[in-house]
Write an enzyme that holds these catalytic residues in place. Structure first.
Site, PDB file in Angstrom:
ATOM      1  N   HIS A 159     -20.109 -28.898  25.618  1.00  0.00           N
ATOM      2  CA  HIS A 159     -20.791 -28.797  24.317  1.00  0.00           C
ATOM      3  C   HIS A 159     -20.693 -30.106  23.546  1.00  0.00           C
ATOM      4  CE1 HIS A 159     -17.164 -28.133  21.763  1.00  0.00           C
ATOM      5  NE2 HIS A 159     -16.701 -27.442  22.772  1.00  0.00           N
ATOM      6  N   ASP A 219     -12.375 -32.411  22.731  1.00  0.00           N
ATOM      7  CA  ASP A 219     -13.149 -31.164  22.510  1.00  0.00           C
ATOM      8  C   ASP A 219     -14.459 -31.492  21.816  1.00  0.00           C
ATOM      9  OD1 ASP A 219     -13.955 -28.567  22.202  1.00  0.00           O
ATOM     10  OD2 ASP A 219     -12.559 -28.112  20.583  1.00  0.00           O
ATOM     11  N   GLU A 225     -21.275 -24.819  20.018  1.00  0.00           N
ATOM     12  CA  GLU A 225     -20.237 -23.949  20.589  1.00  0.00           C
ATOM     13  C   GLU A 225     -19.182 -23.614  19.549  1.00  0.00           C
ATOM     14  OE1 GLU A 225     -16.384 -22.940  22.601  1.00  0.00           O
ATOM     15  OE2 GLU A 225     -16.806 -24.620  21.291  1.00  0.00           O
ATOM     16  N   GLU A 226     -18.898 -24.549  18.641  1.00  0.00           N
ATOM     17  CA  GLU A 226     -17.738 -24.385  17.764  1.00  0.00           C
ATOM     18  C   GLU A 226     -17.917 -23.309  16.703  1.00  0.00           C
ATOM     19  OE1 GLU A 226     -14.981 -25.385  18.442  1.00  0.00           O
ATOM     20  OE2 GLU A 226     -15.021 -27.329  19.428  1.00  0.00           O
ATOM     21  N   ASP A 284     -14.632 -27.627  29.325  1.00  0.00           N
ATOM     22  CA  ASP A 284     -14.313 -27.521  27.893  1.00  0.00           C
ATOM     23  C   ASP A 284     -12.818 -27.311  27.705  1.00  0.00           C
ATOM     24  OD1 ASP A 284     -14.519 -27.382  25.153  1.00  0.00           O
ATOM     25  OD2 ASP A 284     -15.361 -25.366  25.099  1.00  0.00           O
ATOM     26  N   HIS A 321      -9.025 -29.728  17.588  1.00  0.00           N
ATOM     27  CA  HIS A 321      -9.531 -29.399  16.248  1.00  0.00           C
ATOM     28  C   HIS A 321      -8.808 -30.125  15.122  1.00  0.00           C
ATOM     29  CE1 HIS A 321     -11.479 -25.264  17.441  1.00  0.00           C
ATOM     30  NE2 HIS A 321     -11.823 -26.248  18.247  1.00  0.00           N
TER      31      HIS A 321
END
Lengths: 461, 461
Positions: free
Chosen positions: A282, A294, A328-329, A356, A426
């Site tokens: 993603h 990520d 995606e997030e 991922d 994140h």
């Protein structure tokens, strides 16, 4: 491509085209050639550098639009086929200029700041913030049971990731419900805000964001992740003093949906172009850090895998398609749009492989199938042994390709050494510097080998 | 130790004591218990923090003497048995206050500094330095063939590590001869100094030191490693201009040998105390960085493995001994002294396991034995699977335990994910921050499990 390599590959290609099921030695030769080119040229980290150069890539942001155009152009420049965008509308949540949390006037410590970051989907506080008493819970169930006792309070979800779980993705899965649904459950009970212990393996003062979901009709409250050091401090003051008040100020907002796109390109199959082996990752990320692991790393894996196959002149029986999914997030709109796009008419997806889990050294693949299918993949283990990526286990294939799995496609996930992933995930520490070029490249080689074997030989049975 | 754990282990212990060869499930239970304790307590990184706190640990330095005392005391405090020092005399090479290299007056670039670090064992330049023309070679053989053409020149060894070699230790092995013997070979041909391309996988401006060996009677010349960016620059200027002169200034010196020690402790076997399973690592390091991966991590593995077994109340049939060897980096005096120490009388070494590949996530073990012995180890693979450390391959057991191997002891090396190791090895980047606590702990657990299985069950056949 050197003439020598070309000769080797024309030979290999002929062997693949005529021999049906392959002998292990041929698969190993294929793997060796891909690995050699990958490690000698080391382009995956260059690709990742370019992706992260646009800035963080939260869905709907101008930076993400730039990343869509950048990767599309990169794929054109690399000579991939049928490079195009598939439009998708995405949510547009925007972090505000103010993010502040303070323990207010503790008996022993006075007023102390807490390191926080708003969760994606969080509401804003009233201007000037709100101040309320904190109630600590360990689980959503505990919050539900407390019910009315949360009214007017800040609910503080403080259950850590299980440190004894070696597979950190499982430990993450065992804690992340607090972030995803905790704030909404707290809101139902009348809480004015929620704080969530960062879902991370690193005990520092950096908060880790991520999505929190308020369903249609649910009251939206301010919700923030607090760093592990902050969460432990809050817990200690609560234990020592019985009550703690926190002042919280968040200025985030949810705007209307905006247009964006999945980025798609392929190497068209020589015999069965309508049968697809998909490589997915993603393109969006959170708005802190650079989304390097990520999932910039996954995007680099996909592009580099296609580049390796393309430049080696490998055109397998079936099509190998790279898809950089959008959103995606915080919504998976790209993942849901892909199978329904008009372009899918007449296509059959033989398998889909997602990366991922970060750009760490590969360990193998998870396969979303029964154990006999997993065992069949082990037939190819020798091709992945040099990379240390020869473990085939049952498991999920990744969020972006799960709609395909529900439609019957076999899905695989690239599995990597995962001890460090949730240290940076994140957070502002998810930056290029945390990615090792050799490890990233090894993952790209593993993706390329798996894609080629599936596209040439079909799913092993 | 919790009562629950104790009960489990008394049970396990009884099973081990009576059942001879173990069923896989029992080995897996043992492994699970060790892993749980390891990951929950996460002490290996705390141990490493303490080791690196004394400063870099080059043999003979005051910091190394401090590290000997610190680790001895740590082992006493942890309740290990027979904690003692075994004296050994070590070389004392000292880096000088001046380390300088300049490309002198290139036509295109003028005078440009090169990032260098003296190699351990290097001679000094005359005061004020020396200036000479540079001759670039790719190998020791090329230097030998050039012979007299090197007279009065600086020989520049510039063959990189092979980037396509996934096993970076093999790539290192394929390049390190230039550093170890290149300067001495250049000296034989009359060179006035030697520069060596840093043996590293990271293309930055940091030089990587290491030992260079001048044998008895050989002329000792100044010898330094140059960073990869520096080496590439030197190569480019040489290619463009034909000749390049470099000014080199090194003030290092070799003093007389000084006393030091191997640090030894154990968990004494309950039935065969004179049969030893050795866990080894080296306490000395280079004098740049902190020697965190090389080999502070190995020392932390050894101490933490013993701590885990000790606190779980596991006393196996044979003795498990930890040895922190002295002087692996520039003389191996500790390794050579250990088998000859008076304490060895009546002892039998059943197996020795070394950790000297950094504190990265474990992958398995190398076994210095024929393939049937390696296969026999695979019987225990299930115990190492959760750690991802279940690969048993033929290979070296490590420098510190190779004298034991020559005496007939079976040796094993802890194998780890090695993509990043030579990025930091022997450089100022080999610091605590480059070590991940979870990965380090996983290695300690793997060492503990292997040591216990060997000490309880003997070498698998």
């Amino acid at each position: 491509m050197s003439p020598v390599t070309k000769t080797v590959f024309v030979g290999l290609l002929a062997a693949f085209a005529t021999a049906g099921a392959q002998s292990p030695s041929t698969e190993q030769e294929l793997a060796e050639t891909i690995i050699k080119k990958a490690m000698a040229e080391n382009q995956a980290i260059r690709i990742l550098e370019r992706i992260v150069s646009v800035g963080p890539r939260l869905s709907g942001s101008p930076q993400t639009a730039a990343a869509v155009e950048l990767t599309r152009q990169m794929m054109v420049d690399l000579g991939f086929e049928d490079v195009h965008l598939e439009p998708v509308k995405v949510p547009r949540w925007v972090r505000g200029p103010v993010e502040k949390a303070l323990i207010v006037n503790s008996h022993t410590l006075g007023t102390v700041p807490l390191a926080i970051t708003a969760l994606g989907g969080s509401g804003a506080t009233p201007e000037g913030g709100l101040t309320a008493e904190v109630v600590e819970v360990r689980s959503i169930e505990e919050a539900r049971n407390l019910g009315d006792q949360l009214r007017g309070k800040i609910t503080f979800f403080n259950r850590p990731m299980n440190p004894t779980e070696l597979e950190t993705f499982r430990a993450y899965g065992g804690a992340v419900d607090q972030r995803v649904r905790g704030p909404a459950v707290a809101a139902q009970a009348g809480a004015v805000a929620a704080l969530v212990r960062s879902i991370t393996t690193r005990h520092d003062n950096v908060p880790h964001t991520g999505v929190t979901i308020f369903r249609k009709g649910e009251r939206v409250i301010p919700a923030a992740a607090v760093s592990l050091q902050g969460a432990d401090l809050l817990h200690q003051v609560l234990s020592a003093e019985g009550t703690v008040r926190v002042h919280l100020e968040l200025a985030c907002s949810t705007l209307t949906d905006v247009p964006s796109a999945n980025v798609v390109a392929q190497i068209t199959g020589r015999e069965r172009p309508g049968e697809i082996v998909l490589l997915g990752a993603h393109l969006d990320s959170w708005d802190v850090g650079q989304g390097a692991h990520d999932d910039g790393a996954g995007c680099a894996h996909v592009i580099e895998a296609l580049r390796l196959l393309k430049e080696l002149g490998l055109r397998p029986r079936r099509t190998i398609r790279g898809v950089l999914f959008m959103n995606e997030e915080n919504g998976s709109r790209g993942a849901r749009a892909y199978p329904k796009a008009p372009q899918r008419r007449g296509e059959v997806h033989v398998a889909a492989i997602e990366s991922d889990r970060g750009g760490f050294a590969p360990r193998g693949f998870t396969v979303s199938a029964d154990s006999s299918t997993v065992s069949a993949f082990r037939r190819w283990a020798a091709a992945f042994r040099a990379l240390g990526a020869d473990r085939f286990t049952r498991g999920g294939g990744g969020a972006d390709i799960s709609p395909l799995r529900r439609d019957g496609t076999l899905t695989l996930g690239l599995n990597v050494e995962c001890a460090r992933y949730f240290d940076v995930h994140h957070s502002s520490n998810d930056v290029l510097e945390a990615v090792n070029g050799r490890e990233l490249e090894m993952g790209a080689a593993a993706m390329a080998i798996m894609a080629y074997l599936l596209a040439e030989e079909g799913v092993p049975r």
